[in-house]
Each structure stands twice: as C-alpha cells, then as structure tokens.
Enzyme design. Structure first.
Site, PDB file in Angstrom:
ATOM      1  CB  ALA A 107      26.366 -15.136  53.497  1.00 38.26           C
TER       2      ALA A 107
ATOM      3  CB  VAL B 293      30.817 -20.621  52.598  1.00 41.05           C
ATOM      4  CG1 VAL B 293      30.717 -22.291  52.647  1.00 41.05           C
ATOM      5  CG2 VAL B 293      29.674 -20.183  51.693  1.00 41.05           C
TER       6      VAL B 293
ATOM      7  CB  SER C 179      28.011  -8.539  48.903  1.00 38.88           C
ATOM      8  OG  SER C 179      26.975  -9.253  48.371  1.00 38.88           O
TER       9      SER C 179
ATOM     10  CG  ASP D 211      23.272 -15.300  40.622  1.00 40.61           C
ATOM     11  OD1 ASP D 211      23.604 -14.627  39.547  1.00 40.61           O
ATOM     12  OD2 ASP D 211      23.738 -15.040  41.828  1.00 40.61           O
TER      13      ASP D 211
ATOM     14  CB  ALA E 131      33.361 -18.742  49.139  1.00 43.37           C
TER      15      ALA E 131
ATOM     16  CE  LYS F 208      24.976 -17.698  51.381  1.00 41.85           C
ATOM     17  NZ  LYS F 208      24.217 -17.641  50.190  1.00 41.85           N
TER      18      LYS F 208
END
Length: 508
Positions: free
Chosen positions: A138, A140, A136, A290, A133, A155
């Site tokens: 970081a 993973v 913007s 979030d 993944a 991460k």
C-alpha cells in the site's frame, strides 16, 4: 498456477538473482555445498541476461527483490525480521526494503477510494496530496477530512495487489520445494514453513479492516502509557482497501541526528522503546510485531508514535506469566527456577533431566551477563534459549518466535539511539512490575474469581455431567477400592469444578 508458469517464475527469479549478484548470498545463507555453488555460477551465467537489472545503488539481494516486484519485496521485508533464518548480515541488508518502492499513480488511488468508500475522493477529502510513503502492499497519502477539517493519513492498497500476491506466493512455495529437494541442508531452515508464515502475514495485511481493528485495540490498550501514542482510526473513511488514520507529525526514528537536534533525550527514548514493547507484550498480551524504524516516529515533545499495524502479536495470559518468569529468573541468574518454569509449563517433555537442563541454561546466561553494556542482548539470550530447548525436545511456539523476532528489531532500534543501553537493566522494572501484579495472593484471588465466572456459566450443566459420569461408573461396576480411580475424567473434572466454585464462593 500451473507447473510451467512456476518454472518460468523460478527461471526468471534465478536469472535475476544471478544478474544482480544475489545468488551467491542466497546459496551461502542456505549453506549450499561448494560444488552446487560452482554449478549455479556456471549454469546461471548464460541465463543472467534474461534477469532483471534492478537498482545498482542497492545491495545485491534487495536489488534483486525490488526488481522482481512487490511480493518479493514484502517477502524480503518479512525475512529482514528473521535473522534466525537468513543470518544477521542479510537481515540488516534486507531492512533497506522498508518503504522503498515507487508509488503507483495518484489517479489509481483516487479510483480505489471511490470504489471502496462510495464517493469521489474530492468529496470526502480536501487537499488530497501525493503519496508520502510507498511500500509493497500500500501507499499513504496526506489529506484533510472534509467533514471535520482534521488532517489525516489515507492508506490505499495497490491496485491488483491481491491477485499478484496470490500468484507470487504460489511461486514461492514451488521455489521452496525445489530448494528443499536440491539442498537437504536447507530443511533445517524450513523454507516451506517460512512461506506459510509469509502467506499468513500477507493475508492479514491485505484486509485493511483488520489493520484498523488492530490499531483501535492497540490505541485503547496504550491510551494511558506516558510518552507513547497510536493514531486514531477514522472509521467512516476506512474499508477493506482503504484505511484512514489521524495524521501525526514527527521525526522519523531513522533520523537520529534530527531527533537529537530537536532536544529529545536519546538515552531516555532508547529506554522507552524497550520498556514500551515489553509492557505491551506482558501487560496486554498484544504487541506491535514490526517495530522497525520505518514504523516509528518521534513527536517534538519526545513522544514515541507507532505506525503500521498490519503485523501484531498476541500472547495468552498463561504464556505471558511463563515468559515473565523466565525473564525474571534470568535477571536473578536463578537458572534452576528458569528450568522449573519450562518443565511446569510443559515446554520441555517429560523424561528430560531438570538439573541438566538448568546447567544448559546457565551456559546461556553467564556469558551474556559477563559482557559490557553494549553487548548485553536479550534477543541473543532468547535466541540461544530456543536453540537449547530445541535440543531438549521443546516444540516450537510460534507466538514466542514472533516475540523474539520483534525483540531483535526493538534492540536494534534502541541501540541506534544509545549504543550503551543495558537491555536487562532497562527491562527489569517492567518485568518486576508484571511479576508483582500477576503472582502472589492478590493474583491468585483474581484467578479464582475468573475461574468462578467461567464455572458459573456452565453451572446448570454440572449436575447432568456428574449424573452421567456416575451412571457410566455404575454400569462399569468398579470394585469399591478402585472406584475413585475409575470414575473417569468427566466426573473428576465436574467434581473439581464444583469444589473450586464452592471455594471461590466462600472466599468472595
């Protein structure tokens, strides 16, 4: 950054927006007058070739932001949680920006790990794999902790992301000032305030030690919550630019058909998404800010798994109680009580009429409760509530805005699982549970105990405070009839504290 550099960034941004077709969408969201929109098209046409092309497969605005780089993508992600600013349609369009960036080279990730953790990645991890993944800020990587053999998610911040964001945030403020100057109507959307909010969000997310701390606290708070899980932080493999968490297997929340095929009850999962969020907000005062689909997974047994703890919200105990009473009042359709709570909390200034305010609240609640289940929206009610309270002079409370924004996202996630979910019926058990635990004699006694604990810490200072206040009163020479009124706030506070401490001591 200098004015010339900001002007160049403004020109490049405008050209990219023009080339990708995003300019019209932005001007519409900012409510630009027709003449200005026409002028933008005329002036922007010659500049368009200087703009970046972006990915034609994306909608215009996400296409422009991804072309301009990570900071712009992050800004778009932030705006995707602000339908109050950009409107519901653009907020939905911007939601595609989650985890859509190309990853940076694995060699650079390994170099960052070596710098931050003091050893090569191969010494710390076995089977360190390619990024799964990329966002913007970081990306993973899956890996195995060599010391324990446990699979982990590593991460890593993008190289140079801090410097790039500082430059772009400076440009955002410049662009916001230009927009406010050229489009006075846009000031109600507070472009500079939105930039300040973005800068604060990014500052927190650029230090992964803060995210690790948030994840650990969130995990501790929710440890006993059925059907909900937070991955454990691997502290010895985490630092400012590297965060290591235990690996969690699960289906992405966005893949609803796969979740259903796995035998997970979608209606129950929808209910748990809502109730879990509200329980964390009300019970703990610490919630995931979030909770979009990209940050949620579903384990094979149906457990809801939260990821990415860069944006977390906090609410103090008093605000939680006020918020719960407001929700409970709406649930009971007791609009006068909702109005009283606003006045008692000081949210509505003195001088406003309670009955008029209650009538305005009824105009919010009744139309919503008259809808069918698929249209009953708690987020819509809270949004209307903020609009009404603003008309009555209520000051904006940022912690409640974050709560309302997250509620919008949570509702969206819940409705993708069960379009007929009844938000209020689902929320009611959580709100009532909180009310029973925090109102009534038991809660009052608990509050008195806490008050006594605080007063006990300042107990040795109370005699001096009282003595100084009495001396000041004596020097002032009040008349006997006026003495109680003129002893001053310090003495009144000290005497009130002493009386409260004595009352608690008798109770306990």
């Amino acid at each position: 950054m200098g004015v010339l550099a900001n002007l160049w960034r403004l020109a490049r941004t405008g050209a990219t927006f023009q080339r990708t077709g995003a300019m019209d969408e932005v001007l519409e969201a900012l409510e630009a007058p027709p003449a200005l929109r026409a002028a933008a098209r005329i002036l922007g046409w010659p500049l368009a070739p200087l703009g970046l092309a972006g990915d034609p497969a994306l909608p215009p605005l996400p296409r422009a932001l991804t072309a301009l780089g990570p900071a712009y993508v992050k800004f778009g992600q932030t705006l995707s949680t602000r339908p109050d600013v950009v409107g519901a349609r653009l907020a939905a369009e911007l939601s595609v920006l989650q985890d859509r960036l190309a990853p940076f080279p694995e060699a650079e990730a390994r170099a960052e790990i070596a710098r931050e953790l003091g050893a090569p990645a191969d010494e710390l991890f076995a089977d360190f794999g390619p990024a799964v993944a990329a966002a913007s800020i970081a990306q993973v990587h899956p890996a195995v902790d060599r010391a324990t053999g446990r699979k982990v998610a590593v991460k890593v911040l993008r190289p140079g992301v801090e410097r790039a964001f500082r430059k772009d945030v400076d440009a955002f403020f410049f662009i916001a000032e230009v927009i406010e100057l050229m489009l006075p109507a846009s000031r109600r959307l507070r472009p500079r305030a939105v930039c300040r909010h973005f800068a604060q969000v990014v500052a927190t997310e650029l230090d992964l030690r803060l995210e690790a701390s948030a994840a650990a606290e969130f995990r501790a708070n929710s440890r006993d919550d059925p059907g909900f899980a937070v991955p454990e932080v691997v502290w010895n493999l985490s630092a400012r630019r590297v965060l290591t968490l235990e690996w969690v297997d699960g289906l992405p929340m966005s893949d609803v058909p796969a979740i259903a095929a796995a035998g997970v009850d979608l209606r129950d999962l929808s209910r748990r998404v809502i109730q879990t969020f509200l329980r964390h907000a009300l019970r703990d005062g610490f919630f995931h800010g979030d909770m979009h689909q990209g940050n949620l997974k579903v384990a094979p047994d149906g457990t809801l798994i939260a990821l990415d703890f860069g944006i977390m919200g906090r609410i103090d105990p008093y605000t939680r109680r006020v918020y719960a009473e407001i929700l409970y009042g709406f649930l009971q359709q007791d609009y006068r009580r909702v109005a009283e709570v606003h006045f008692e909390a000081g949210y509505v200034p003195e001088g406003q009429d309670l009955e008029t305010f209650a009538q305005a609240l009824r105009s919010i609640g009744e139309p919503i409760f008259g809808q069918d289940a698929s249209r009953i929206s708690m987020a819509r009610l809270l949004s209307h509530l903020f609009e009404v309270t603003e008309r009555f002079g209520m000051q904006t409370r940022t912690e409640l805005i974050l709560l309302q924004r997250t509620m919008v996202v949570v509702e969206g996630v819940a409705r993708t699982l069960d379009p007929q979910v009844n938000m209020w019926r689902t929320a009611q058990p959580v709100v009532e549970e909180f009310m029973h635990a925090n109102l009534g004699p038991a809660a009052a006694l608990r509050d008195l105990r806490r008050t006594a604990t605080v007063l006990a810490r300042f107990g040795p200072r109370l005699p001096d405070v009282v003595e100084r206040a009495l001396r000041r009163a004596a020097v002032a020479g009040p008349e006997p009839d006026d003495a109680p009124a003129r002893l001053g706030p310090a003495l009144a506070g000290a005497l009130a504290g002493a009386a409260a401490a004595a009352a608690v001591a008798l109770l306990l």
